[in-house]
Scaffold this motif. Structure first.
Motif, short mmCIF file in Angstrom:
data_model
loop_
_atom_site.label_atom_id
_atom_site.label_comp_id
_atom_site.label_asym_id
_atom_site.label_seq_id
_atom_site.Cartn_x
_atom_site.Cartn_y
_atom_site.Cartn_z
N PRO A 1 0.84 -1.20 0.00
CA PRO A 1 0.00 0.00 0.00
C PRO A 1 0.87 1.24 0.00
O PRO A 1 1.96 1.25 0.60
CB PRO A 1 -0.77 -0.13 1.32
CG PRO A 1 0.16 -0.86 2.22
CD PRO A 1 0.97 -1.79 1.34
N MET A 2 0.42 2.28 -0.68
CA MET A 2 1.23 3.51 -0.75
C MET A 2 0.34 4.74 -0.60
O MET A 2 -0.73 4.82 -1.21
CB MET A 2 1.97 3.58 -2.10
CG MET A 2 2.82 4.84 -2.27
SD MET A 2 3.72 4.87 -3.85
CE MET A 2 2.36 5.12 -5.01
N TYR A 3 0.79 5.67 0.22
CA TYR A 3 0.10 6.93 0.39
C TYR A 3 1.15 8.03 0.49
O TYR A 3 1.97 8.03 1.40
CB TYR A 3 -0.78 6.92 1.64
CG TYR A 3 -1.63 8.16 1.81
CD1 TYR A 3 -2.74 8.38 0.99
CD2 TYR A 3 -1.32 9.11 2.78
CE1 TYR A 3 -3.52 9.51 1.13
CE2 TYR A 3 -2.11 10.25 2.93
CZ TYR A 3 -3.20 10.44 2.10
OH TYR A 3 -3.98 11.58 2.24
N LYS A 4 1.15 8.93 -0.48
CA LYS A 4 2.15 10.00 -0.55
C LYS A 4 3.57 9.43 -0.46
O LYS A 4 4.38 9.86 0.36
CB LYS A 4 1.91 11.05 0.55
CG LYS A 4 0.58 11.79 0.41
CD LYS A 4 0.47 12.98 1.31
CE LYS A 4 0.39 12.60 2.77
NZ LYS A 4 0.14 13.77 3.65
N GLY A 5 3.86 8.46 -1.31
CA GLY A 5 5.13 7.75 -1.20
C GLY A 5 6.17 8.11 -2.23
O GLY A 5 7.15 7.37 -2.39
N ALA A 6 6.01 9.22 -2.91
CA ALA A 6 6.90 9.55 -4.03
C ALA A 6 8.37 9.59 -3.65
O ALA A 6 9.24 9.18 -4.42
CB ALA A 6 6.49 10.90 -4.64
N SER A 7 8.67 10.07 -2.46
CA SER A 7 10.08 10.27 -2.09
C SER A 7 10.77 8.99 -1.61
O SER A 7 12.01 8.95 -1.55
CB SER A 7 10.19 11.33 -0.99
OG SER A 7 9.53 10.90 0.19
N LEU A 8 10.01 7.95 -1.28
CA LEU A 8 10.60 6.77 -0.67
C LEU A 8 10.36 5.47 -1.43
O LEU A 8 11.10 4.50 -1.25
CB LEU A 8 10.10 6.62 0.77
CG LEU A 8 10.39 7.78 1.72
CD1 LEU A 8 9.71 7.55 3.07
CD2 LEU A 8 11.89 7.95 1.91
N VAL A 9 9.30 5.41 -2.23
CA VAL A 9 8.91 4.13 -2.82
C VAL A 9 9.95 3.57 -3.79
O VAL A 9 10.06 2.35 -3.95
CB VAL A 9 7.52 4.25 -3.50
CG1 VAL A 9 7.60 5.10 -4.78
CG2 VAL A 9 6.94 2.87 -3.80
N ALA A 10 10.73 4.42 -4.42
CA ALA A 10 11.76 3.92 -5.35
C ALA A 10 12.75 3.01 -4.62
O ALA A 10 13.12 1.95 -5.12
CB ALA A 10 12.49 5.08 -6.02
#
Length: 262
Positions: free
Chosen positions: A11-20
């Protein structure tokens, strides 16, 4: 693409900076028989996180992105991923945590070696890191023991990003309780599995990095008291005195977890 053995639920919520970094840790696994399903839970980031995930999905067919139009919390996002998951094993990985390169290979070896048919949940130890994931802020958390349903009521050592569920052991399809949104939904899920007489087994391998982010709802244990109470009273329908007893046990074990030995 052949049916994968493991479905990674993210699940992802506002994850742009860490999901990579999270996805890179999956791509680096020595065990490669997996699919990864990332559900962007209607993040208010103008598609920034989804764009990062899509850039990986465009290059690797094992990675899939679902963009939810309504925010349902981590419980709903996980359920969306599980609806289309094809693997026998569900491995849970939050969009800000990191797997060590041998996480899946070590855990699958443990699962293969386990002879107890009652064991349906397998989990490793994990490092407790700062937001940048470059410094340990607490000693690694390790719980290399078995837990049954009653024991889990008093103490839950299972960290979602370090847990794998063998769905072939489940008597029926089990989903996350979406009424809980993103608060203690994982705990309720483990309990729902284990109330059928199944168990969870922990191992002493430290294979996951958990970012203890300042904005995390679980960063403050005091914020979790009411959600934990609601698990006992509203989800499990316990009476007041049983709920109070288990809440006390949970709080005491929480203190040991963060300030003493695990």
């Amino acid at each position: 693409m052949k049916t994968p053995l493991i479905s990674i639920i993210t699940p992802m919520y506002k994850g742009a900076s860490l999901v990579a970094a999270t996805i890179e840790s999956v791509l680096a696994q020595t065990f490669q028989d997996w699919e990864m399903i990332v559900v962007d839970d209607a993040s208010p980031d103008e598609g920034a996180g989804a764009s990062v995930v899509q850039s990986y999905a465009d290059k690797d067919a094992r990675i899939r992105l679902i963009r939810a139009t309504v925010n349902r919390g981590s419980s709903g996002a996980r359920n969306q991923a599980m609806e289309i998951a094809k693997g026998r094993y569900f491995a849970f990985l939050d969009s800000d945590d990191i797997w060590h390169t041998d996480y899946l290979s070590v855990m699958m070896k443990h699962i293969e070696d386990c002879s107890d048919e009652r064991t349906a949940i397998f989990f490793s130890g994990y490092r407790r890191m700062n937001s940048s994931c470059d410094t340990e802020i607490l000693p690694p958390y390790i719980f290399a023991e078995k837990r049954d349903y009653k024991q889990l009521l008093r103490h839950c050592p299972i960290f979602p990003s370090a847990a794998i569920v063998d769905t072939s052991k489940l008597p029926r399809k089990i989903s996350f309780n979406e009424e809980l949104k993103a608060l203690r939904d994982d705990y309720a899920y483990w309990l729902e599995i284990m109330k059928n007489g199944l168990c969870a087994q922990g191992y002493d391998d430290v294979l996951v990095d958990y970012r203890m982010r300042d904005d995390s709802m679980t960063a403050s244990k005091t914020k979790m008291i009411k959600p934990q109470w609601n698990i006992y009273r509203k989800v499990l329908k316990m009476n007041f005195f049983s709920s109070a007893y288990y809440l006390f046990c949970w709080a005491l074990n929480g203190l040991k977890k963060y300030y003493g030995k695990s």
